[in-house]
Write a protein that holds these residues in place. Structure first.
Motif, PDB file in Angstrom:
ATOM      1  N   SER A  37      -9.866  -2.190  11.382  1.00 36.43           N
ATOM      2  CA  SER A  37      -9.089  -1.132  10.734  1.00 36.43           C
ATOM      3  C   SER A  37      -9.465   0.203  11.365  1.00 36.43           C
ATOM      4  N   GLU A  75       7.483   9.735   2.194  1.00 36.83           N
ATOM      5  CA  GLU A  75       6.644   8.895   1.346  1.00 36.83           C
ATOM      6  C   GLU A  75       5.635   8.192   2.239  1.00 36.83           C
ATOM      7  N   PRO A  77       3.469   5.491   3.881  1.00 39.30           N
ATOM      8  CA  PRO A  77       3.557   4.027   3.888  1.00 39.30           C
ATOM      9  C   PRO A  77       2.210   3.412   3.520  1.00 39.30           C
ATOM     10  N   ASP A  78       2.232   2.130   3.143  1.00 41.09           N
ATOM     11  CA  ASP A  78       0.972   1.406   2.926  1.00 41.09           C
ATOM     12  C   ASP A  78       0.191   1.389   4.241  1.00 41.09           C
ATOM     13  N   PRO A  79      -1.120   1.533   4.207  1.00 36.19           N
ATOM     14  CA  PRO A  79      -1.997   1.555   3.023  1.00 36.19           C
ATOM     15  C   PRO A  79      -2.379   2.956   2.572  1.00 36.19           C
ATOM     16  N   PRO A  81      -2.492   6.317   0.385  1.00 38.57           N
ATOM     17  CA  PRO A  81      -2.248   6.553  -1.050  1.00 38.57           C
ATOM     18  C   PRO A  81      -1.055   7.474  -1.247  1.00 38.57           C
TER      19      PRO A  81
END
Length: 782
Positions: A37, A75, A77-79, A81
């Motif tokens: 990650s 907005e 996006p994942d991940p 918050p």
């Protein structure tokens, strides 16, 4: 806790991503494209990031692994918050940028500027326009809204305004400079121009005002922040959009002029190369190669020999560094398609063949060697030996062992005649011969050959000579192949500092030595240290060589094996997962028939067998055996080795009769190829004895196990762990046959030997003593 996971990612900050070069873009792709990650926080001018070809290529390479979030995202996006935001700069922040240039700007003027220029790059460019600066006095600025709105709002247009303010000689010089930039014709190529080469071309066609042009090329761009130096000869525009503005200006050039200048560059390129045979630095070599390639593609470089001469220094440098292999293969392919003179064609085939070899494209490397061999009539004898060397290396990598040994034999004999037995090339070829002999299973002979090569090299070379370090690496490998892991590890550890000092910490040869050292730490049982080193090396390999490089795939495979055997650390499943992922990437990069692909596949099957998934293991290994028969030949050592692994899986699945059939046809051929005392032969014979015992054929089992113990004692001594294991097998087979007195006698002798060698309090000695006592009690009871 663990790092590089969604809850605790690795964070990397990149400034000015929009001007990233190929190296930075590839690094980002490597980091983002892996399994870790990673959060990349970058700054760039809005709208400029994806106009960079290197960044676009990196984003395409990582695909869905990259989750992009920028100032235009409404907005997150994942991940990310819900509260995450990279919103555009607000009015107050934009106003602060204006006041930095004009501290006492009029409020209405400030509002009009901020309303029009929401992009901070465009705002900075607007504030820096000469016509705006001329309207300012002592930091004050007042402009009509109509004047502000008449000025371009886009970055390209603003740079156009700045361009029009440059002195005419500077604009003409920079317009001509753009014609010498390969990236204008191929976005993946070099983004610089060579001032001296361009001036030579302009002089060739008698371009007017050459003195002013020369001054503008060398100094004018710097004075107006449009260009900067890269090397003594190379210069580049500060921003790609500046380059585009200069290239598109039709004030000084018709399209015919552009073609004439580029054709003139191609015309003087050969003379330029002959005048600078050794003085070009690395960047200049790569630039000349890219320039020749794009001119040739446009039909502006007609001489294929000049193309070959321009490409050769660049690709030689890349091969030494073992980097940019795809570029090497592409450029040498262009040379070959152009059909240069025979000696240059052979040279291009040799260079491409070595790139294919390093890139893991082994069949292509052998094909290039064969093609070069057919063109050798017009070349010298030493070139013929170079072709033979490429062929020998390719055959060794392909595990065509008999052909490799024969080819290396001819190469060594030829080099001894041409250069003498003490020449570094001759010694290196002898070591290659040893490697081929070892691959064929003759590990003891290989160790003797390699030791002699190192002895000769130490007599004639300096301790830090790259040739000698490579030979010492070969010697460590030969020790490991011969079963002397401790000696191998000692040599690798001694080599590590020498390699870092000689090659540098990130050179592929240094990484190879560090990788071997880390792996052999695992083999001797230092698992924690080995895993830590392999993790770090996996990241280094991916970053330096790229995730698709064969060495990068190898280090991931080794890390997977080390993790998979960590029964106490909870990483066993992580290791299996990594091996499966690595295997899939190997198939994509190297092809199904590559030896590394087959080895990883066999390793995964072995782990499945050990974990109890017998059907998966057997099915996989049965196909592995069939593939090894097809790829390497059914009488080859890789095919025999595959059957040994299949037999072990069959035995674990309680199918001893099938295991016996698999081993019966390979035990003697392995012993014949390797020598009876070779570790591979002893492992196969020991397993054969065990499965015979498992099937109930005790007499035959005792014969094989006794022979194994005898040979192991001869090779390693009576108290080596491998010999102890073999002698214990004999006792257990005697026990199984009901010959308890004989079993006790074997265990008693083993106990005495261990106690004499390690002490009576040694744990194994005590275990053997207890085993003897227990067996005596069973004998008494029965």
């Amino acid at each position: 806790g663990r790092l590089a996971v969604p809850e605790l990612p690795v964070v990397i900050a990149v400034e000015d991503l929009h001007v990233a070069d190929a190296g930075l873009a590839d690094l980002i792709a490597t980091l983002v494209g892996g399994s870790a990650s990673v959060l990349v926080v970058s700054t760039s001018w809005p709208g400029q990031t994806t106009s960079n070809a290197h960044v676009r290529r990196a984003l395409d390479a990582v695909g869905e692994r990259a989750v992009r979030f920028d100032h235009r995202s409404t907005e997150p996006p994942d991940p990310f918050p819900p509260s995450a935001s990279l919103a555009e700069l607000d009015d107050e922040a934009l106003a602060a940028l204006v006041r930095h240039h004009y501290p006492v700007v009029d409020d209405e003027t400030l509002d009009a500027i901020v309303d029009r220029y929401r992009n901070p790059l465009a705002l900075e460019l607007f504030c820096g326009l000469p016509k705006i600066r001329r309207r300012s006095r002592a930091g004050a600025l007042r402009l009509e809204r109509s004047a502000i709105e008449s000025t371009p709002v886009e970055v390209r247009g603003l740079y156009g305004e700045m361009w029009s303010e440059l002195p005419e000689p500077v604009r003409e010089a920079l317009s001509l400079a753009a014609l010498g930039i390969p990236a204008l014709l191929d976005p993946t190529s070099a983004g610089e121009w060579n001032t001296e080469l361009l001036l030579a071309a302009l002089e060739q066609i008698d371009w007017p005002g050459l003195d002013e042009i020369a001054d503008g090329l060398r100094h004018g761009g710097d004075a107006y922040s449009w260009a900067r130096s890269v090397s003594d000869m190379l210069r580049t525009f500060n921003e790609s959009v500046q380059r585009d503005v200069a290239a598109d200006d039709d004030t000084f050039l018709f399209d015919d002029d552009r073609s004439e200048v580029r054709r003139a560059i191609g015309g003087v390129l050969g003379h330029f190369l002959r005048s600078n045979p050794t003085t070009l630095d690395d960047a200049e070599r790569h630039h000349v190669a890219d320039l020749a390639a794009v001119l040739h593609a446009e039909g502006l470089l007609a001489d294929p020999d000049v193309l070959a001469d321009a490409v050769q220094p660049s690709v030689e440098l890349s091969i030494v560094e073992e980097r940019d292999l795809a570029r090497v293969i592409h450029l040498t392919g262009l040379v070959l398609d152009a059909e240069p003179a025979p000696e240059r064609r052979v040279r291009a085939l040799l260079l491409r063949g070595h790139a294919h070899l390093v890139a893991g494209r082994l069949a292509d490397a052998l094909s290039d060697a064969d093609r070069a061999d057919s063109d050798l009539d017009a070349t010298s004898g030493t070139t013929a030996l170079e072709v033979l060397n490429l062929r020998a290396r390719a055959l060794t990598a392909l595990r065509r062992d008999t052909d490799a040994i024969e080819t290396y034999g001819a190469l060594v004999a030829g080099l001894e005649r041409a250069l003498g037995p003490d020449h570094p090339d001759t010694i290196a070829a002898s070591a290659g011969y040893g490697l081929a002999v070892g691959r064929a299973g003759r590990v003891d002979e290989a160790l003797v050959i390699t030791r002699e090569a190192v002895r000769l090299a130490e007599r004639t070379l300096e301790p830090d000579d790259p040739y000698l370090l490579r030979l010492r690496n070969n010697l460590a490998v030969a020790f490991a192949d011969a079963g002397d892991i401790a000696a191998a590890l000692d040599e690798f550890v001694a080599l590590e500092d020498d390699a870092v000092r000689t090659f540098g910490p990130e050179h592929p040869r240094t990484l190879n030595i560090l990788r071997n050292g880390a792996w052999h730490r695992f083999v001797v049982g230092d698992q924690a240290d080995a895993v830590q080193r392999l993790r770090a090396l996996a990241a280094d390999h991916d970053r330096v060589l790229g995730p698709a490089h064969p060495d990068s795939l190898r280090v991931h495979r080794l890390l997977g094996v080390a993790l998979a055997h960590d029964d106490d650390g909870g990483t066993a499943q992580d290791g299996v997962t990594l091996l499966i992922d690595t295997h899939a990437r190997e198939v994509d990069v190297l092809g199904w028939d590559h030896p590394d692909v087959q080895e990883t596949r066999r390793t995964i099957a072995d782990l499945a067998s050990a974990s109890g998934d017998h059907q998966l293991a057997i099915t996989t290994l049965e196909r592995h055996v069939a593939d090894c028969d097809r790829i390497f030949g059914d009488g080859s050592l890789p095919a025999h080795t595959a059957r040994v692994h299949l037999a072990r899986a069959l035995a674990l699945a309680d199918r001893p009769d099938d295991a016996v059939r698999a081993l019966a046809v390979v035990v003697e051929p392995i012993a014949e190829a390797s020598g009876e005392c070779a570790e591979a032969a002893l492992v196969a014979r020991q397993l054969f004895g065990r499965v015979l015992a498992q099937s109930g054929d005790i007499e035959h089992a005792l014969a094989e196990l006794s022979r194994t113990a005898e040979l192991a004692s001869t090779r390693w001594g009576r108290t080596d762990d491998r010999t102890i294991d073999a002698r214990d097998d004999v006792a257990r087979a005697l026990d199984q046959a009901g010959r308890l007195d004989d079993a006790v006698a074997v265990w008693e002798r083993l106990e005495q030997d261990v106690a004499a060698d390690r002490g009576a309090d040694d744990q194994l000695a005590r275990q053997l003593s207890a085993l003897v006592d227990a067996t005596r009690r069973r004998r008494h009871e029965t």
